[in-house]
Scaffold this motif. Structure first.
Motif, PDB file in Angstrom:
ATOM      1  N   ARG A   2       0.821  -1.211   0.000  1.00 64.43           N
ATOM      2  CA  ARG A   2       0.000   0.000   0.000  1.00 64.43           C
ATOM      3  C   ARG A   2       0.852   1.257   0.000  1.00 64.43           C
ATOM      4  N   PHE A   3       2.118   1.134   0.373  1.00 70.72           N
ATOM      5  CA  PHE A   3       2.991   2.291   0.484  1.00 70.72           C
ATOM      6  C   PHE A   3       3.998   2.375  -0.656  1.00 70.72           C
ATOM      7  N   ILE A   4       4.373   1.237  -1.244  1.00 65.64           N
ATOM      8  CA  ILE A   4       5.381   1.229  -2.302  1.00 65.64           C
ATOM      9  C   ILE A   4       4.899   0.349  -3.448  1.00 65.64           C
ATOM     10  N   ASP A   5       5.414   0.614  -4.652  1.00 66.89           N
ATOM     11  CA  ASP A   5       5.090  -0.178  -5.833  1.00 66.89           C
ATOM     12  C   ASP A   5       6.258  -1.115  -6.119  1.00 66.89           C
ATOM     13  N   ILE A   6       6.181  -2.324  -5.597  1.00 66.72           N
ATOM     14  CA  ILE A   6       7.253  -3.300  -5.747  1.00 66.72           C
ATOM     15  C   ILE A   6       6.874  -4.300  -6.836  1.00 66.72           C
ATOM     16  N   ASP A   7       7.868  -4.713  -7.619  1.00 64.39           N
ATOM     17  CA  ASP A   7       7.607  -5.650  -8.701  1.00 64.39           C
ATOM     18  C   ASP A   7       7.291  -7.037  -8.161  1.00 64.39           C
ATOM     19  N   LYS A   8       6.566  -7.807  -8.957  1.00 60.72           N
ATOM     20  CA  LYS A   8       6.228  -9.167  -8.584  1.00 60.72           C
ATOM     21  C   LYS A   8       7.497 -10.020  -8.536  1.00 60.72           C
ATOM     22  N   GLY A   9       7.648 -10.812  -7.486  1.00 57.02           N
ATOM     23  CA  GLY A   9       8.831 -11.640  -7.324  1.00 57.02           C
ATOM     24  C   GLY A   9       9.966 -10.954  -6.600  1.00 57.02           C
ATOM     25  N   GLU A  10       9.832  -9.665  -6.304  1.00 57.63           N
ATOM     26  CA  GLU A  10      10.870  -8.915  -5.587  1.00 57.63           C
ATOM     27  C   GLU A  10      10.570  -8.936  -4.094  1.00 57.63           C
ATOM     28  N   SER A  11      11.593  -9.118  -3.268  1.00 59.12           N
ATOM     29  CA  SER A  11      11.388  -9.228  -1.820  1.00 59.12           C
ATOM     30  C   SER A  11      12.313  -8.269  -1.079  1.00 59.12           C
ATOM     31  N   ILE A  12      11.869  -7.854   0.115  1.00 59.38           N
ATOM     32  CA  ILE A  12      12.646  -6.957   0.961  1.00 59.38           C
ATOM     33  C   ILE A  12      13.706  -7.775   1.700  1.00 59.38           C
ATOM     34  N   THR A  13      14.978  -7.342   1.609  1.00 58.50           N
ATOM     35  CA  THR A  13      16.059  -8.058   2.280  1.00 58.50           C
ATOM     36  C   THR A  13      16.747  -7.228   3.360  1.00 58.50           C
ATOM     37  N   ALA A  14      16.590  -5.911   3.332  1.00 59.00           N
ATOM     38  CA  ALA A  14      17.239  -5.054   4.339  1.00 59.00           C
ATOM     39  C   ALA A  14      16.373  -3.829   4.573  1.00 59.00           C
ATOM     40  N   ILE A  15      16.345  -3.355   5.815  1.00 64.29           N
ATOM     41  CA  ILE A  15      15.615  -2.137   6.165  1.00 64.29           C
ATOM     42  C   ILE A  15      16.528  -1.239   6.971  1.00 64.29           C
ATOM     43  N   LEU A  16      16.277   0.061   6.889  1.00 65.56           N
ATOM     44  CA  LEU A  16      17.112   1.050   7.575  1.00 65.56           C
ATOM     45  C   LEU A  16      16.248   2.245   7.919  1.00 65.56           C
ATOM     46  N   SER A  17      16.420   2.772   9.112  1.00 66.09           N
ATOM     47  CA  SER A  17      15.756   4.017   9.505  1.00 66.09           C
ATOM     48  C   SER A  17      16.799   5.121   9.574  1.00 66.09           C
ATOM     49  N   LEU A  18      16.455   6.278   9.012  1.00 68.82           N
ATOM     50  CA  LEU A  18      17.400   7.383   8.941  1.00 68.82           C
ATOM     51  C   LEU A  18      16.692   8.669   9.306  1.00 68.82           C
ATOM     52  N   GLU A  19      17.303   9.418  10.200  1.00 67.92           N
ATOM     53  CA  GLU A  19      16.717  10.688  10.628  1.00 67.92           C
ATOM     54  C   GLU A  19      16.869  11.717   9.517  1.00 67.92           C
ATOM     55  N   PRO A  20      15.790  12.405   9.125  1.00 70.73           N
ATOM     56  CA  PRO A  20      15.897  13.422   8.068  1.00 70.73           C
ATOM     57  C   PRO A  20      16.839  14.548   8.503  1.00 70.73           C
ATOM     58  N   SER A  21      17.717  14.951   7.603  1.00 75.47           N
ATOM     59  CA  SER A  21      18.682  16.011   7.921  1.00 75.47           C
ATOM     60  C   SER A  21      19.088  16.714   6.643  1.00 75.47           C
ATOM     61  N   ASP A  22      19.742  17.841   6.813  1.00 77.26           N
ATOM     62  CA  ASP A  22      20.204  18.611   5.661  1.00 77.26           C
ATOM     63  C   ASP A  22      21.305  17.898   4.900  1.00 77.26           C
ATOM     64  N   SER A  23      21.981  16.946   5.553  1.00 76.30           N
ATOM     65  CA  SER A  23      23.083  16.252   4.893  1.00 76.30           C
ATOM     66  C   SER A  23      22.605  15.369   3.747  1.00 76.30           C
ATOM     67  N   MET A  24      21.299  15.043   3.719  1.00 75.18           N
ATOM     68  CA  MET A  24      20.758  14.201   2.652  1.00 75.18           C
ATOM     69  C   MET A  24      20.338  15.012   1.443  1.00 75.18           C
ATOM     70  N   GLU A  25      20.286  16.335   1.588  1.00 77.59           N
ATOM     71  CA  GLU A  25      19.826  17.171   0.487  1.00 77.59           C
ATOM     72  C   GLU A  25      20.986  17.540  -0.420  1.00 77.59           C
ATOM     73  N   LYS A  26      20.782  17.412  -1.717  1.00 68.84           N
ATOM     74  CA  LYS A  26      21.809  17.766  -2.685  1.00 68.84           C
ATOM     75  C   LYS A  26      21.929  19.283  -2.789  1.00 68.84           C
ATOM     76  N   LYS A  27      23.175  19.766  -2.818  1.00 69.37           N
ATOM     77  CA  LYS A  27      23.411  21.192  -2.940  1.00 69.37           C
ATOM     78  C   LYS A  27      23.542  21.572  -4.413  1.00 69.37           C
ATOM     79  N   THR A  28      23.107  22.777  -4.720  1.00 66.72           N
ATOM     80  CA  THR A  28      23.242  23.280  -6.077  1.00 66.72           C
ATOM     81  C   THR A  28      24.671  23.754  -6.304  1.00 66.72           C
ATOM     82  N   VAL A  29      25.000  24.003  -7.574  1.00 62.83           N
ATOM     83  CA  VAL A  29      26.353  24.478  -7.904  1.00 62.83           C
ATOM     84  C   VAL A  29      26.617  25.824  -7.249  1.00 62.83           C
TER      85      VAL A  29
END
Length: 587
Positions: free
Chosen positions: A265-292
């Motif tokens: 209900r939350f993601i569109d995963i292909d048929k036959g594809e399975s989840i093998t790893a999960i990770l939680s990450l705190e939102p931060s400015d370090s994840m945002e791409k900077k412009t030139v």
């Protein structure tokens, strides 16, 4: 009052003669089909009515063309029946037309009435043509549905009494209204996911059985358990190297007796594809791409590079990859490629690291290798990765270390047994819960949507997991590595016992096993300034039973020790999930 309210509507309707639960699209389609059927039935009725009237009008117009002859014929007739017969012979009329002519009043013979009949004939021809088109052309029916809907809207529509503000600056972000509480994300192998509170699982003494985590059906089992904050972003990595993301608070919170919500209900995963790893990450400015422009204006780029975060990925076959978290700043519902995998290989675990950190990679046979994160070069998303541990050499090194161990004389071989904590009250609670934890066998052998701890036959060695040692903790006496085996045994070993090596080696012994046991998972725990360990861990089994206990209760041992009993398991049960609850969340 609530600014947003979700209302669940159960739309049950009769489709044909069968009751069905309809969604919004299905409900609209059924309404459209109903309107099409109504318009066609109405067109059929109007067409038959117009054709019957056209039949009469044509007869009247025929009589008006030769009025004198018709009147003369009627006057010479003996009765009405004879007049009808003569009209049929003279003008070729039907019985219905002849009867209509005889019933026609004299005023119809005027020129004005004749003009009205011609006008009526033209209108009937137009109506017949329109109704016939509706019966032959579906698109014409759809146009009529739209026209009538607009007429209803114009006649009965009420103007909107509220306004929708599109100014983002004045809108209230949902994240600001949600408390950032601690949660446990629980996923089953059949693709059900839910969020629950860590305090649901009370701290127990080491060696007990625990309690049920979730309601499981058929061959379903608990595959993943992870600690997260409600405002964290949860990343789901698949066996095909793709990554999906969702917000933790979007996952519905449920009790331990609930099955959960399908993550499709939350993601569109292909048929036959399975989840093998999960990770939680705190939102931060370090994840945002900077412009030139932002990069040119920045004066402390070197400092920013030191604080840059990376996602470190490891596969079952020992391949590691390091990617900047900025590459995953924006992920759509259908996901994004995270790593290119070799055939037969699967992504095992993903963690966050910074420059200067160290990484521990462990194999299922208990061998561990430690090396610097900086030795793994940063790659792009579509790249494959580099070798982290040599699993073939690790198997040979295991045999060599076992021979060296026999010559050593120390206390590392001492195995601390489980604490004598099976008091009567706790046994009664566990016996009551055993019925809840039983799984009914199912004939459904479909491939699981979420992969749990891999179980390998024939002594095949694979990667069991990894842990990140932060740069600030490298020179401290702690932290410890907590090991948990598939049979529920475990221990903790000082990180300082694992010397830094070159990437790609075989590693050294981290834990020994008893019988056919193997390493299920391991994690890193630290200590506070007063040398106390405050973290807790939650260990989950394949049958959905979980146990929570303090890390301080786990015995500290040497690298060659087999460990003590952490959790009692049924004969057919194994450990397949492992989560650390940080010290800040402990009450």
């Amino acid at each position: 009052t609530k600014l947003q309210v979700k209302v669940n509507v159960n739309v049950t309707a009769l489709v044909g003669l069968t009751p069905k639960v309809l969604g919004l699209v299905e409900m609209m389609q059924e309404f459209l089909d109903f309107r099409i059927d109504v318009i066609r039935k109405r067109a059929t009725y109007s067409l038959e009515k117009d054709r019957a009237r056209m039949h009469i009008v044509e007869a009247l117009l025929t009589v008006l063309e030769d009025t004198d002859a018709v009147i003369k014929l009627i006057r010479k007739s003996k009765d009405g029946k004879e007049a009808m017969e003569k009209l049929r012979e003279m003008k070729g009329l039907t019985i219905v037309q002849s009867e209509a002519v005889l019933q026609m009043p004299l005023r119809r013979l005027t020129s004005l009435e004749s003009g009205k009949l011609v006008e009526e004939r033209d209108q009937l021809l137009s109506s017949i043509k329109r109704n016939q088109n509706l019966l032959d052309n579906t698109s014409a029916v759809i146009d009529v549905v739209c026209e009538e809907a607009l007429e209803v809207k114009k006649k009965h529509g009420i103007p909107r009494r509220t306004t929708i503000e599109t100014d983002v600056s004045s809108s209230i972000q949902l994240e600001h209204e949600i408390p950032n509480n601690d949660s446990l994300i629980i996923m089953s192998s059949r693709g059900y996911i839910k969020r629950t509170r860590p305090e649901t699982f009370k701290v127990r003494r080491r060696g007990t059985r625990g309690r049920s985590m979730s309601k499981l059906k058929g061959s379903d089992s608990i595959a993943k358990v992870m600690h997260a904050k409600d405002l964290d972003r949860v990343f789901l990595f698949t066996d095909k190297g793709n990554v999906f993301t969702m917000r933790a608070f979007d996952i519905p919170e449920a009790s331990t007796t609930a099955q959960g919500t399908p993550f499709t209900r939350f993601i569109d995963i292909d048929k036959g594809e399975s989840i093998t790893a999960i990770l939680s990450l705190e939102p931060s400015d370090s994840m945002e791409k900077k412009t030139v422009k932002e990069l040119k204006e920045g004066e402390d780029d070197d400092d920013d590079d030191d604080e840059e975060t990376f996602l470190v990925m490891v596969t079952l076959n020992g391949v590691m990859k390091k990617v900047s978290t900025k590459e995953f700043a924006s992920i759509k519902r259908n996901g994004k490629r995270a790593i290119a995998l070799d055939e037969g290989d699967k992504l095992k675990q993903v963690l966050v690291a910074r420059n200067g950190d160290s990484v521990l990679v462990g194999a299922t046979d208990g061998m561990l290798i430690r090396f610097d994160v900086d030795s793994v070069r940063t790659l792009r998303r579509m790249s494959r990765g580099v070798r982290a541990i040599n699993l073939k050499k690790a198997s040979k090194a295991k045999d060599v270390e076992e021979q060296e161990e026999e010559e050593e004389d120390g206390d590392d071989d001492f195995i601390i047994q489980a604490e004598d904590d099976d008091d009567e009250d706790e046994d009664e609670d566990n016996d009551d819960n055993e019925g809840e934890n039983e799984i009914v066998d199912s004939a459904n052998d479909d491939e699981p949507l979420v992969a749990s701890v891999e179980h390998f036959k024939g002594g095949e060695t694979k990667v069991a997991g990894m842990a990140i040692i932060q740069k600030s903790e490298i020179d401290r006496e702690g932290p410890w590595v907590v090991f948990v085996s598939e049979k529920g045994r475990g221990k903790r070993v000082k990180v300082s016992d694992f010397k830094t090596q070159l990437r790609g080696g075989a590693g050294i012994r981290g834990i020994k096993f008893k019988g056919e046991d193997s390493l299920a998972a391991f994690a890193l725990i630290g200590k506070t300034d007063d040398d106390s360990i405050e973290e807790a861990i939650i260990v989950g089994s394949q049958l959905g039973v979980a146990n929570r206990f303090q890390c301080a209760s786990i015995p500290e041992m040497g690298r060659y020790a087999k460990g003590g009993t952490l959790m009692k398991l049924k004969k057919e049960d194994t450990i397949n999930s492992f989560a650390v609850i940080p010290a800040a969340t402990e009450e």
